[in-house]
Design a protein around this motif. Structure first.
Motif, PDB file in Angstrom:
ATOM      1  N   ILE A   1      -1.670  -0.067 -60.518  1.00  9.02           N
ATOM      2  CA  ILE A   1      -1.796  -1.456 -60.974  1.00  9.02           C
ATOM      3  C   ILE A   1      -2.636  -1.480 -62.248  1.00  9.02           C
ATOM      4  CG2 ILE A   1      -2.785  -3.719 -60.423  1.00  9.02           C
ATOM      5  CD1 ILE A   1      -2.156  -3.165 -57.519  1.00  9.02           C
ATOM      6  N   GLU A   2      -2.238  -2.343 -63.165  1.00 12.83           N
ATOM      7  CA  GLU A   2      -2.980  -2.508 -64.406  1.00 12.83           C
ATOM      8  C   GLU A   2      -3.423  -3.961 -64.564  1.00 12.83           C
ATOM      9  OE1 GLU A   2      -0.633   0.842 -67.091  1.00 12.83           O
ATOM     10  OE2 GLU A   2      -0.082  -1.291 -67.259  1.00 12.83           O
ATOM     11  N   ALA A   3      -4.676  -4.131 -64.944  1.00 10.43           N
ATOM     12  CA  ALA A   3      -5.189  -5.458 -65.311  1.00 10.43           C
ATOM     13  C   ALA A   3      -5.168  -5.533 -66.833  1.00 10.43           C
ATOM     14  CB  ALA A   3      -6.602  -5.654 -64.783  1.00 10.43           C
ATOM     15  N   ARG A   4      -4.513  -6.543 -67.352  1.00  6.34           N
ATOM     16  CA  ARG A   4      -4.378  -6.690 -68.800  1.00  6.34           C
ATOM     17  C   ARG A   4      -5.164  -7.912 -69.269  1.00  6.34           C
ATOM     18  NH1 ARG A   4       0.513  -4.075 -71.049  1.00  6.34           N
ATOM     19  NH2 ARG A   4       1.229  -2.597 -69.445  1.00  6.34           N
ATOM     20  N   HIS A   5      -5.830  -7.746 -70.402  1.00 10.96           N
ATOM     21  CA  HIS A   5      -6.660  -8.825 -70.931  1.00 10.96           C
ATOM     22  C   HIS A   5      -6.750  -8.666 -72.445  1.00 10.96           C
ATOM     23  CE1 HIS A   5      -9.630 -12.031 -70.560  1.00 10.96           C
ATOM     24  NE2 HIS A   5     -10.414 -11.371 -71.402  1.00 10.96           N
ATOM     25  N   THR A   6      -6.879  -9.789 -73.143  1.00 12.15           N
ATOM     26  CA  THR A   6      -7.000  -9.766 -74.592  1.00 12.15           C
ATOM     27  C   THR A   6      -8.377 -10.257 -75.006  1.00 12.15           C
ATOM     28  OG1 THR A   6      -4.627 -10.075 -74.966  1.00 12.15           O
ATOM     29  CG2 THR A   6      -6.101 -10.684 -76.765  1.00 12.15           C
ATOM     30  N   PHE A   7      -9.098  -9.396 -75.717  1.00 13.79           N
ATOM     31  CA  PHE A   7     -10.365  -9.758 -76.331  1.00 13.79           C
ATOM     32  C   PHE A   7     -10.105 -10.203 -77.773  1.00 13.79           C
ATOM     33  CE2 PHE A   7     -11.692  -7.090 -72.824  1.00 13.79           C
ATOM     34  CZ  PHE A   7     -12.883  -7.650 -72.399  1.00 13.79           C
ATOM     35  N   THR A   8     -11.157 -10.569 -78.468  1.00 13.96           N
ATOM     36  CA  THR A   8     -10.984 -11.062 -79.833  1.00 13.96           C
ATOM     37  C   THR A   8     -10.306 -10.037 -80.724  1.00 13.96           C
ATOM     38  OG1 THR A   8     -13.049 -12.298 -79.555  1.00 13.96           O
ATOM     39  CG2 THR A   8     -12.190 -12.106 -81.793  1.00 13.96           C
ATOM     40  N   HIS A   9     -10.669  -8.776 -80.588  1.00 14.84           N
ATOM     41  CA  HIS A   9     -10.212  -7.769 -81.536  1.00 14.84           C
ATOM     42  C   HIS A   9      -9.281  -6.717 -80.940  1.00 14.84           C
ATOM     43  CE1 HIS A   9     -12.957  -9.513 -84.379  1.00 14.84           C
ATOM     44  NE2 HIS A   9     -14.003  -9.247 -83.615  1.00 14.84           N
ATOM     45  N   PHE A  10      -8.984  -6.789 -79.646  1.00 13.81           N
ATOM     46  CA  PHE A  10      -8.099  -5.785 -79.068  1.00 13.81           C
ATOM     47  C   PHE A  10      -7.512  -6.265 -77.753  1.00 13.81           C
ATOM     48  CE2 PHE A  10     -12.276  -4.926 -77.296  1.00 13.81           C
ATOM     49  CZ  PHE A  10     -12.032  -4.589 -75.980  1.00 13.81           C
ATOM     50  N   HIS A  11      -6.406  -5.631 -77.370  1.00 12.41           N
ATOM     51  CA  HIS A  11      -5.824  -5.820 -76.048  1.00 12.41           C
ATOM     52  C   HIS A  11      -6.343  -4.703 -75.144  1.00 12.41           C
ATOM     53  CE1 HIS A  11      -3.041  -8.742 -77.709  1.00 12.41           C
ATOM     54  NE2 HIS A  11      -2.638  -7.880 -78.606  1.00 12.41           N
ATOM     55  N   LEU A  12      -6.592  -5.019 -73.886  1.00  9.33           N
ATOM     56  CA  LEU A  12      -7.111  -4.031 -72.940  1.00  9.33           C
ATOM     57  C   LEU A  12      -6.151  -3.874 -71.771  1.00  9.33           C
ATOM     58  CD1 LEU A  12      -9.302  -2.199 -71.684  1.00  9.33           C
ATOM     59  CD2 LEU A  12     -10.384  -4.279 -70.768  1.00  9.33           C
ATOM     60  N   ILE A  13      -5.915  -2.633 -71.401  1.00 13.56           N
ATOM     61  CA  ILE A  13      -5.169  -2.308 -70.190  1.00 13.56           C
ATOM     62  C   ILE A  13      -6.076  -1.454 -69.305  1.00 13.56           C
ATOM     63  CG2 ILE A  13      -3.146  -1.168 -69.209  1.00 13.56           C
ATOM     64  CD1 ILE A  13      -1.707  -1.671 -71.866  1.00 13.56           C
ATOM     65  N   LEU A  14      -6.480  -2.020 -68.170  1.00 13.67           N
ATOM     66  CA  LEU A  14      -7.349  -1.312 -67.224  1.00 13.67           C
ATOM     67  C   LEU A  14      -6.509  -0.815 -66.054  1.00 13.67           C
ATOM     68  CD1 LEU A  14     -10.674  -3.330 -66.678  1.00 13.67           C
ATOM     69  CD2 LEU A  14     -10.425  -1.060 -67.681  1.00 13.67           C
ATOM     70  N   ARG A  15      -6.455   0.486 -65.877  1.00  6.65           N
ATOM     71  CA  ARG A  15      -5.784   1.071 -64.712  1.00  6.65           C
ATOM     72  C   ARG A  15      -6.763   1.039 -63.544  1.00  6.65           C
ATOM     73  NH1 ARG A  15      -0.275   2.395 -64.200  1.00  6.65           N
ATOM     74  NH2 ARG A  15      -0.043   3.929 -62.521  1.00  6.65           N
ATOM     75  N   ILE A  16      -6.317   0.553 -62.399  1.00  5.83           N
ATOM     76  CA  ILE A  16      -7.230   0.369 -61.280  1.00  5.83           C
ATOM     77  C   ILE A  16      -7.109   1.527 -60.301  1.00  5.83           C
ATOM     78  CG2 ILE A  16      -7.934  -1.199 -59.437  1.00  5.83           C
ATOM     79  CD1 ILE A  16      -6.504  -3.424 -61.033  1.00  5.83           C
ATOM     80  N   HIS A  17      -8.226   2.190 -60.037  1.00  9.02           N
ATOM     81  CA  HIS A  17      -8.327   3.232 -59.018  1.00  9.02           C
ATOM     82  C   HIS A  17      -9.172   2.685 -57.875  1.00  9.02           C
ATOM     83  CE1 HIS A  17      -7.297   6.943 -61.686  1.00  9.02           C
ATOM     84  NE2 HIS A  17      -6.651   5.858 -62.098  1.00  9.02           N
ATOM     85  N   GLY A  18      -8.754   2.944 -56.646  1.00  8.69           N
ATOM     86  CA  GLY A  18      -9.466   2.382 -55.511  1.00  8.69           C
ATOM     87  C   GLY A  18      -9.815   3.412 -54.460  1.00  8.69           C
TER      88      GLY A  18
END
Length: 356
Positions: free
Chosen positions: A298-315
């Motif tokens: 699963i990836e959490a995606r979010h946009t900051f002011t200067h970049f897009h972020l893709i966080l891969r979730i490990h549990g």
């Protein structure tokens, strides 16, 4: 700039103020037109919240903050973690840190009184030219040139300023300065912002009911929606990282407090790495402790002011006695910034189902 000069005529501020007296928006931080201005603390708090945040989103936060910390002394005495948690969801978290720093300067050094001049206000932490002008005008009724995004749009259209932003900013400010009156400058500043927010909108402006429809050069030209023009932006880069979601058997989730400086500074977060510039390129660091970590896909995606972020979730599921800053999932969810809340809400059901 000749077109802008032609549209700046003496009666325009009065026409706008007449319109504002009838149609001003009711906002929790605003005093009705023609009444004494609101306290500087309330104006400052609202203006900080409205930086990079919509009026609709800021309203409930403003009411909550003012109820919890009704004076600048109350806010100055608050714990950092309390304020950061209350700010969660508003984004741009450096504003919350500046909010506390400013409150403490005003409380400690100025006996709780905000300066009434733009120069004095700009000496405070986190107060830039726009915020200083807005506070000076709205809280102290000082003549100040207040230019936000709504005002930029109105001025570009009124004056037919076709130079693209950001190069157009000096031309826009010059026209705004010529139109700003000495009388009721606070109401006037809010009136122009209301005009941009409700009538001179980015799309489908309601020119037929605009109090400035006659002097508006863009309306006369038939293409008000084309202004203001904006220079093309370079595409935002994409960063990748990992967020570690540790779920204890009692339902608590591991949290960490991020360093005071940097992205999401001082905020609660899931442990993470690889995205915020603290590691070398391509390195994702190590999990917070040894466990049966698994990639949840699963990836959490979010946009900051200067970049897009893709966080891969490990549990990982961990025993109830595991040490660390574990917090009940609902309470943690309420305190997390948006990107981490996304990771928690996406990852928690997947981890629970995978472990069932």
């Amino acid at each position: 700039m000749e077109a802008a000069a032609e549209t700046s005529r003496p009666g325009m501020p009065g026409e706008l103020l007449d319109w504002y007296d009838r149609f001003a928006r009711t906002l929790p931080w605003r005093a009705p037109p023609g009444t004494p201005p609101p306290p500087a603390y309330a104006v400052w708090l609202s203006e900080v919240m409205l930086q990079q945040t919509t009026v609709a989103a800021a309203g409930s936060y403003f009411v909550k903050f003012l109820s919890r910390w009704p004076t600048v002394h109350d806010l100055a005495a608050a714990e950092d973690a309390e304020v950061m948690a209350a700010w969660a969801g508003l984004g741009y978290y450096a504003r919350a840190r500046n909010l506390l720093a400013c409150a403490r300067v005003v409380s400690r050094d100025l006996d709780g009184r905000f300066p009434d001049s733009e120069a004095g206000l700009m000496a405070l932490p986190g107060v830039g030219p726009y915020t200083a002008a807005a506070i000076a005008a709205i809280a102290f009724d000082r003549r100040a040139v207040v230019v936000d995004g709504n005002v930029e749009r109105v001025m570009a259209r009124i004056g037919l300023i076709e130079v693209p932003l950001p190069e157009a900013k000096p031309l826009i400010r010059a026209l705004a300065d010529r139109l700003t009156p000495n009388e009721r400058p606070g109401d006037y500043a809010q009136a122009v912002m209301d005009l941009g927010a409700t009538i001179c909108t980015p799309r489908a402006p309601a020119c037929g009911i605009c109090p400035w429809r006659d002097p508006c050069a863009a309306r006369a030209g038939g293409e008000p929606e084309s202004l203001p023009r904006k220079a093309e932006k370079a595409p935002k880069p994409v960063r990748h990282g990992i967020a570690w979601l540790a779920l204890r058997d009692d339902g608590a989730v591991l949290a960490e407090t991020r360093p005071a400086r940097g992205l999401l500074g001082g905020m609660l977060a899931l442990p993470s790495a690889g995205w915020d510039g603290t590691e070398k390129a391509g390195a994702h660091g190590a999990p917070p402790f040894p466990a049966d970590w698994r990639d949840l896909g699963i990836e959490a995606r979010h946009t900051f002011t200067h970049f897009h972020l893709i966080l891969r979730i490990h549990g990982a599921r961990v025993p109830e006695g595991s040490a660390g800053d574990f917090r009940p999932a609902p309470a943690l969810d309420a305190a997390l910034p948006t990107v981490m809340r996304k990771a928690l809400r996406l990852g928690l059901p997947a981890l629970q189902s995978a472990s069932a």
